[in-house]
Design a protein around this motif. Structure first.
Motif, short mmCIF file in Angstrom:
data_model
loop_
_atom_site.label_atom_id
_atom_site.label_comp_id
_atom_site.label_asym_id
_atom_site.label_seq_id
_atom_site.Cartn_x
_atom_site.Cartn_y
_atom_site.Cartn_z
N ALA A 193 44.97 45.95 45.58
CA ALA A 193 44.99 44.56 46.05
C ALA A 193 43.63 43.90 45.88
O ALA A 193 43.54 42.74 45.48
CB ALA A 193 45.44 44.49 47.50
N CYS A 194 42.54 44.63 46.19
CA CYS A 194 41.20 44.07 45.97
C CYS A 194 41.01 43.76 44.48
O CYS A 194 40.45 42.72 44.12
CB CYS A 194 40.12 45.06 46.42
SG CYS A 194 39.85 45.09 48.19
N ASP A 195 41.50 44.65 43.63
CA ASP A 195 41.33 44.48 42.18
C ASP A 195 42.08 43.24 41.69
O ASP A 195 41.60 42.51 40.83
CB ASP A 195 41.83 45.73 41.47
CG ASP A 195 41.25 46.97 42.10
OD1 ASP A 195 40.13 47.35 41.74
OD2 ASP A 195 41.89 47.52 43.01
N ILE A 196 43.25 43.02 42.26
CA ILE A 196 44.03 41.84 41.86
C ILE A 196 43.30 40.56 42.26
O ILE A 196 43.31 39.57 41.53
CB ILE A 196 45.45 41.92 42.49
CG1 ILE A 196 46.26 42.96 41.73
CG2 ILE A 196 46.14 40.57 42.45
CD1 ILE A 196 47.57 43.31 42.37
N GLU A 197 42.62 40.58 43.40
CA GLU A 197 41.86 39.39 43.81
C GLU A 197 40.66 39.16 42.88
O GLU A 197 40.28 38.01 42.64
CB GLU A 197 41.39 39.53 45.27
CG GLU A 197 42.51 39.61 46.28
CD GLU A 197 43.44 38.39 46.27
OE1 GLU A 197 42.96 37.27 46.13
OE2 GLU A 197 44.66 38.60 46.39
N ILE A 198 40.06 40.25 42.39
CA ILE A 198 38.99 40.10 41.40
C ILE A 198 39.55 39.43 40.14
O ILE A 198 38.97 38.49 39.59
CB ILE A 198 38.35 41.46 41.07
CG1 ILE A 198 37.55 41.97 42.28
CG2 ILE A 198 37.45 41.36 39.83
CD1 ILE A 198 37.05 43.40 42.15
N ILE A 199 40.71 39.92 39.69
CA ILE A 199 41.34 39.34 38.50
C ILE A 199 41.70 37.87 38.75
O ILE A 199 41.53 37.01 37.89
CB ILE A 199 42.60 40.14 38.08
CG1 ILE A 199 42.22 41.59 37.74
CG2 ILE A 199 43.31 39.49 36.89
CD1 ILE A 199 41.13 41.76 36.73
N ALA A 200 42.15 37.58 39.99
CA ALA A 200 42.52 36.19 40.32
C ALA A 200 41.33 35.25 40.15
O ALA A 200 41.49 34.09 39.77
CB ALA A 200 43.05 36.11 41.75
N SER A 201 40.12 35.76 40.41
CA SER A 201 38.94 34.90 40.28
C SER A 201 38.66 34.55 38.81
O SER A 201 37.90 33.62 38.52
CB SER A 201 37.72 35.54 40.94
OG SER A 201 37.34 36.69 40.25
#
Ligand code: SF4
Length: 148
Positions: free
Chosen positions: A23-31
């Motif tokens: 989930a943290c990684d997906i938020e990085i990708i979202a940025s």
């Protein structure tokens, strides 16, 4: 927040995921996606730590990943900064004191910025990267001062 002044190139970021739930990684990708689009500020994900200024780390770091994380950190050129994204890497989070966890991350490599949250929002991650950017500017000025 200070002003970016000295860094005259793009900021390149390497992302290492160590035992994250993703989930943290997906938020990085979202940025990086069009809504936030950090590349417009010159912040770019790169595929090798040898090219990176900033290391973004997620996850509680299982024991078998700790040495790999040290190697990733050592491969980065100076000046460099480490940003921990999420509660798992910051404190152990839900894995705190687990028998197979080597983290929190600051027990393995030096950490410059913590971005807490489970997961943190892209705005918080971008703010963490900007703080790392300011730290690298400061380190770069110190290195330039030593050369003169
Ligand atoms: S902090 Fe939360 S979202 Fe991030 S890796 Fe840990 S459990 Fe997943």
């Amino acid at each position: 927040m200070g002003k970016l002044t000295n860094f005259k190139r793009s900021l390149w970021v390497f992302h290492a995921s160590g035992g994250s739930c993703n989930a943290c990684d997906i938020e990085i990708i979202a940025s990086l996606t069009p809504r936030y689009d950090v590349e417009r500020f010159g912040i770019k994900l790169v595929g090798s730590p040898r090219h990176a200024d900033v290391l973004l780390v997620t996850g509680a770091i299982p024991r078998d990943f700790a040495d790999k994380l040290r190697r990733i950190y050592e491969q980065m050129p100076d000046p460099k900064a480490v940003v921990v994204v999420g509660n798992c890497g910051t404190t152990g989070g839900v894995f705190y004191d687990s028998y197979n966890i080597a983290g929190p991350i600051d027990e393995i490599i030096p950490v410059d910025v913590y971005v807490p949250g489970c997961p943190p929002r892209p705005e918080a991650i971008i703010d963490g990267v900007v703080k790392a950017w300011l730290k690298i500017e400061k380190l770069e000025k110190e290195l330039e001062g030593k050369k003169e």
